[in-house]
Design an enzyme around this catalytic site. Structure first.
Site, PDB file in Angstrom:
ATOM      1  N   SER A  23      -1.580 -11.018  36.848  1.00 25.24           N
ATOM      2  CA  SER A  23      -2.596 -12.000  37.236  1.00 25.24           C
ATOM      3  C   SER A  23      -4.018 -11.479  37.343  1.00 25.24           C
ATOM      4  O   SER A  23      -4.962 -12.221  37.107  1.00 25.24           O
ATOM      5  CB  SER A  23      -2.213 -12.639  38.572  1.00 25.24           C
ATOM      6  OG  SER A  23      -0.984 -13.293  38.455  1.00 25.24           O
ATOM      7  N   THR A  24      -4.190 -10.233  37.724  1.00 23.83           N
ATOM      8  CA  THR A  24      -5.542  -9.710  37.951  1.00 23.83           C
ATOM      9  C   THR A  24      -5.719  -8.361  37.259  1.00 23.83           C
ATOM     10  O   THR A  24      -4.742  -7.662  36.969  1.00 23.83           O
ATOM     11  CB  THR A  24      -5.825  -9.518  39.463  1.00 23.83           C
ATOM     12  OG1 THR A  24      -4.952  -8.486  39.965  1.00 23.83           O
ATOM     13  CG2 THR A  24      -5.618 -10.812  40.239  1.00 23.83           C
TER      14      THR A  24
END
Length: 192
Positions: A23-24
């Site tokens: 996600s990041t």
């Protein structure tokens, strides 16, 4: 159910796509074991009988919440629509999407072209009602988890009790609809 019933020969003739996502950018840099385990799904695809296996990792560092563009997911959808994909492999089926729109669209496409969804828990055929129900539940739980995390951002006391600092940033999509992006930052100091 036998292996040939789970994944028939006609499905094995198409490509298996391993979808890798975190996600990041922070996760991409620090969660290397998770990344390695996702790339290892190539071996699982080959064990299941697929010869043509491709990796889509364009979405590393991109949230699946529906707030950012995901070129890898878009490519996966295009290949599904063209009938090129026999199976989509992911570490956990919820890694594919964290919003109902993308999740159910993907399941619908897999069902239309008789493609399988494979994760560490099993092989799912979205054409079968029980598999579709289970996949639907996995997607709903994933979306619910994201909603819970977002809600926690709005209650500072809950953040302190949990020892988590949430930084919620307001983003405006090109359509003008307000959307939220979530970044979790664990606190280092314990509270007494």
């Amino acid at each position: 159910m036998t292996s040939s019933e789970l994944i028939p020969a006609a499905v094995l003739k198409r490509k298996a796509v391993v979808y890798v996502r975190q996600s990041t950018q922070s996760q991409v840099m620090t969660n290397l074991e998770s990344q390695r385990r996702q790339y290892d799904l190539v071996d699982l695809a080959r064990q299941r009988g697929f010869v043509d296996v491709e990796i889509i990792d364009d979405d590393l560092g991109r949230s699946a919440s529906g707030t950012v563009a995901r070129p890898g997911f878009d490519r996966l959808v295009a290949w599904l629509c063209a009938g090129k994909v026999g199976a989509v492999l992911c570490f956990d089926a919820s890694r594919l999407a964290r919003n109902g729109r993308d999740w159910h669209h993907l399941l619908e496409l897999c069902g239309l072209v008789d493609a399988r969804v494979i994760d560490l828990d099993g092989v799912y055929n979205p054409c079968r009602p029980n598999d579709r129900l289970l996949l639907g539940m996995k997607g709903s739980i994933s979306e619910f988890e994201l909603g819970v995390l977002r809600a926690r951002c709005w209650t500072p006391p809950a953040r302190r009790r949990a020892g988590v600092n949430c930084d919620c940033q307001f983003r405006s999509a090109t359509s003008g609809i307000a959307k939220w992006d979530l970044v979790l930052i664990p606190t280092c100091a314990s509270r007494k």
